[in-house]
Design an enzyme around this catalytic site. Sequence first.
Site, PDB file in Angstrom:
ATOM      1  N   GLU A  64       0.823  -1.205   0.000  1.00  0.00           N
ATOM      2  CA  GLU A  64       0.000   0.000   0.000  1.00  0.00           C
ATOM      3  C   GLU A  64       0.859   1.258   0.000  1.00  0.00           C
ATOM      4  O   GLU A  64       0.566   2.232  -0.698  1.00  0.00           O
ATOM      5  CB  GLU A  64      -0.930   0.008   1.220  1.00  0.00           C
ATOM      6  N   ASN A 336       1.813  -7.865  -5.688  1.00  0.00           N
ATOM      7  CA  ASN A 336       1.586  -6.977  -6.826  1.00  0.00           C
ATOM      8  C   ASN A 336       2.203  -7.511  -8.123  1.00  0.00           C
ATOM      9  O   ASN A 336       3.437  -7.546  -8.262  1.00  0.00           O
ATOM     10  CB  ASN A 336       2.181  -5.606  -6.484  1.00  0.00           C
ATOM     11  N   PRO A 337       1.391  -7.883  -9.120  1.00  0.00           N
ATOM     12  CA  PRO A 337       1.949  -8.371 -10.387  1.00  0.00           C
ATOM     13  C   PRO A 337       2.376  -7.254 -11.322  1.00  0.00           C
ATOM     14  O   PRO A 337       3.061  -7.493 -12.317  1.00  0.00           O
ATOM     15  CB  PRO A 337       0.784  -9.158 -10.997  1.00  0.00           C
TER      16      PRO A 337
END
Length: 425
Positions: A64, A336-337
């Site tokens: 985040e 996260n890709p």
Amino acid sequence: MTPPLLSLYLFLSGRLGPVARLWLKRRARRGKEDPARMGERLGIPSAPRPDGRLVWFHAASVGESLSILELVSRIRAARPDLRFLVTTGTVTSAQLMTRRLPPGAVHQYAPIDLVPGLRSFLGHWRPDLAIWIESEIWPAAIIETNRARVPLLLVNARMSERSARGWRRAPLMIGRLLGLFSAIYAQDKTTARNLTALGARDVKVTGTLKEGSAPLPHDDAERQRMAAQFEGRQLWVAASTHEGEEEIVAEAHRAVRRQNPRAILILVPRHPERGPAIAEALRAAGWQVVRRGAGETPDHDTQIYLADTLGELGLWYRLSSVSFIGGSLVPVGGHNPFEPAALGSAIIHGPHVRNFGDGFDRLRAVHAAIAVQDADTLAEAVCEALEPAEAARMAAAAWDLFSAGAEVTDRVVAELRPYLPAPAP
């Protein structure tokens, strides 16, 4: 009128300070809190408030907090008069933010959800606007921020079906809390639908900031140095792995090396402090392991390079043509890709990807990602993606999708502009 359950929560929140201190000390002994900055978790500031208008960003953890860096940079460029406070809740995210926040921004640990500490925090920092990221719904913090007359926004909001089911057990409480946000911007339609059903007003879908964030940084001199050390080797990276995944990844690597004897695995655990234990287990299983965290240098016999350091994923994604995204072969929810997508790496993931389900779906739809179930299917996918033509095709498809995501940040900045505080007199 305050719902009874919320009243009870706030009553307890005002009186559990001694319990919270014991809890924090126990976490500190396990390395989950920073003993030198423990006071911040109780609302005791360790830095002065900067002069001028202050925008407070709160992001729970690493993913985040990284997602807001580009957003903070864009707002700072448009409004150089503003100052920024960024709060996070984990040691790893604090270390990253200390290194990567731009000038004019201060990092603090977020105070836990206790009324006295929150009042101390808000009284010191006096933010002019509060922007919370993703799924941070802490009742006392929301109530106290509202009582301090600070406008509150929820950006990049995410709420799974599971979380929504839990909140439906307290409809009056969640309805009251969501109603205190001036605006809510959701990552996807599922979140928007869930939040609206729980009582949120005028939820807008803007997409995920993680899709539109800037590429991860790296040291180019170090990239060239490591590229020379790995010259002639086929590389693949297992990024942000969790406990229980390293064994699966290592088993897959054994099969990969049967087909590609010179292949080397760059193993990047999500929590670098696990590095020594991981290295010990891998060596006991017969692997030739080199630990970056111990300053060891890979050679031609190295089979696994354990990159147990912080903040270097940008380096490994640039060096590796194939990236397995951890937290997906164990029920963590995936990571996260779009970070490897931004850096030209083909993407492989396991079945547990609820944290980025929409993103992984879209990557698979354009054949930029491969879903696997276990060590055998992971090995097959790695061997397939290591083929130069296939790696290039997958990387190009991922990059095209990531490039389109830059519009998300533009959209969010435009939405936030009317809420930014006016320049100080």
